[in-house]
Design a protein around this motif. Structure first.
Motif, short mmCIF file in Angstrom:
data_model
loop_
_atom_site.label_atom_id
_atom_site.label_comp_id
_atom_site.label_asym_id
_atom_site.label_seq_id
_atom_site.Cartn_x
_atom_site.Cartn_y
_atom_site.Cartn_z
N ALA A 21 -42.36 -1.17 -1.11
CA ALA A 21 -43.82 -1.04 -1.01
C ALA A 21 -44.26 -1.14 0.44
N ILE A 22 -43.67 -2.05 1.17
CA ILE A 22 -44.00 -2.21 2.58
C ILE A 22 -43.57 -0.99 3.36
N CYS A 23 -42.36 -0.53 3.09
CA CYS A 23 -41.83 0.63 3.80
C CYS A 23 -42.70 1.86 3.56
N LEU A 24 -43.08 2.08 2.31
CA LEU A 24 -43.86 3.26 1.98
C LEU A 24 -45.28 3.18 2.49
N SER A 25 -45.81 1.99 2.62
CA SER A 25 -47.20 1.85 3.02
C SER A 25 -47.37 1.63 4.51
N ALA A 26 -46.31 1.33 5.18
CA ALA A 26 -46.45 0.85 6.55
C ALA A 26 -47.13 1.84 7.47
N ALA A 27 -46.86 3.10 7.35
CA ALA A 27 -47.44 4.04 8.30
C ALA A 27 -47.58 5.41 7.69
N PRO A 28 -48.57 5.62 6.86
CA PRO A 28 -48.76 6.94 6.31
C PRO A 28 -49.02 7.93 7.42
N GLY A 29 -48.50 9.11 7.24
CA GLY A 29 -48.71 10.15 8.21
C GLY A 29 -47.72 10.16 9.35
N THR A 30 -46.86 9.17 9.45
CA THR A 30 -45.85 9.19 10.49
C THR A 30 -44.61 9.88 9.95
N SER A 31 -43.80 10.34 10.84
CA SER A 31 -42.59 11.02 10.41
C SER A 31 -41.40 10.48 11.17
N ALA A 32 -40.23 10.87 10.70
CA ALA A 32 -39.00 10.36 11.30
C ALA A 32 -38.89 10.74 12.77
N GLY A 33 -39.58 11.77 13.20
CA GLY A 33 -39.51 12.20 14.58
C GLY A 33 -40.37 11.38 15.51
N MET A 35 -40.13 8.10 16.40
CA MET A 35 -39.53 6.80 16.69
C MET A 35 -40.11 6.19 17.95
N ASP A 36 -40.63 7.03 18.86
CA ASP A 36 -41.17 6.50 20.09
C ASP A 36 -42.63 6.08 19.95
N SER A 37 -43.16 6.12 18.73
CA SER A 37 -44.53 5.66 18.54
C SER A 37 -44.59 4.14 18.72
N THR A 38 -45.79 3.65 18.90
CA THR A 38 -46.00 2.23 19.12
C THR A 38 -46.56 1.58 17.87
N PRO A 39 -46.50 0.26 17.77
CA PRO A 39 -47.13 -0.41 16.64
C PRO A 39 -48.62 -0.06 16.53
N GLN A 40 -49.32 0.06 17.65
CA GLN A 40 -50.74 0.40 17.59
C GLN A 40 -50.94 1.76 16.93
N GLN A 41 -50.07 2.72 17.23
CA GLN A 41 -50.17 4.03 16.60
C GLN A 41 -49.89 3.94 15.10
N VAL A 42 -48.98 3.07 14.71
CA VAL A 42 -48.71 2.85 13.29
C VAL A 42 -49.97 2.35 12.60
N PHE A 43 -50.61 1.35 13.17
CA PHE A 43 -51.82 0.81 12.55
C PHE A 43 -52.96 1.82 12.57
N ASP A 44 -53.07 2.58 13.64
CA ASP A 44 -54.11 3.62 13.69
C ASP A 44 -53.91 4.65 12.59
N SER A 45 -52.65 5.00 12.31
CA SER A 45 -52.37 5.99 11.28
C SER A 45 -52.68 5.45 9.88
N TRP A 72 -51.57 -8.04 14.76
CA TRP A 72 -52.54 -7.17 14.11
C TRP A 72 -52.89 -7.78 12.77
N TRP A 73 -54.05 -7.41 12.23
CA TRP A 73 -54.46 -7.93 10.93
C TRP A 73 -55.26 -6.87 10.18
N ILE A 74 -55.23 -7.01 8.87
CA ILE A 74 -56.06 -6.21 7.98
C ILE A 74 -56.65 -7.16 6.95
N ASP A 75 -57.96 -7.08 6.77
CA ASP A 75 -58.67 -7.90 5.79
C ASP A 75 -59.24 -6.96 4.73
N VAL A 76 -58.69 -7.02 3.53
CA VAL A 76 -59.14 -6.18 2.41
C VAL A 76 -60.05 -7.02 1.54
#
Length: 138
Positions: A21-33, A35-45, A72-76
């Motif tokens: 669940a974590i793996c699938l939800s962690a960064a929608p819209g990112t792809s295997a290519g 890898m040089d993205s940053t955590p901030q880009q992951v959260f933005d996505s 980083w944090w998310i409050d739902v």
């Protein structure tokens, strides 16, 4: 079944579901290519994939070490969410990893299950709430 195993529960299916669940939800819209993205880009996505979940109240915290790390944090809160950088009080769940491992899990280059079982991804707090992350950010 040997007596030593009777009445024992296997935690691997629960761990596998949680890590997936974590793996699938962690960064929608990112792809295997990416890898040089940053955590901030992951959260933005993640912002673009939010699925309102009525009745869900959860506070997620990430503590990432490394040169691109940080908090980083998310409050739902009942169908809405807020996201930010820094520390949130009283998180329901805290994810701990290196910046590179979190990006790799998010980009599906490091399996979430393996990261969790090998200690590269630590999950502190309510496991049920952690699993909800995959429904809220598919």
């Amino acid at each position: 079944m040997p007596n030593s195993l009777r009445g024992k529960r296997c935690l691997f299916p629960q761990i596998s579901v949680l890590a997936m669940a974590i793996c699938l939800s962690a960064a929608p819209g990112t792809s295997a290519g990416q890898m040089d993205s940053t955590p901030q880009q992951v959260f933005d996505s993640m912002r673009g994939s939010f699925q309102p979940a009525k009745g869900v109240h959860a506070r997620y915290q990430w503590e990432l070490s490394g040169p691109q790390g940080g908090q980083w944090w998310i409050d739902v809160n009942d169908g809405t969410y807020k996201m930010g950088k820094g520390k949130i009080p009283n998180p329901s769940v805290t994810f701990v990893a290196t910046d590179k491992d979190w990006v790799a899990v998010s980009n599906h280059q490091l399996g979430g299950t393996w990261a969790y079982l090998s200690g590269r991804l630590k999950i502190r707090g309510d496991q049920g709430v952690a699993r909800k992350l995959g429904e809220i950010f598919p």
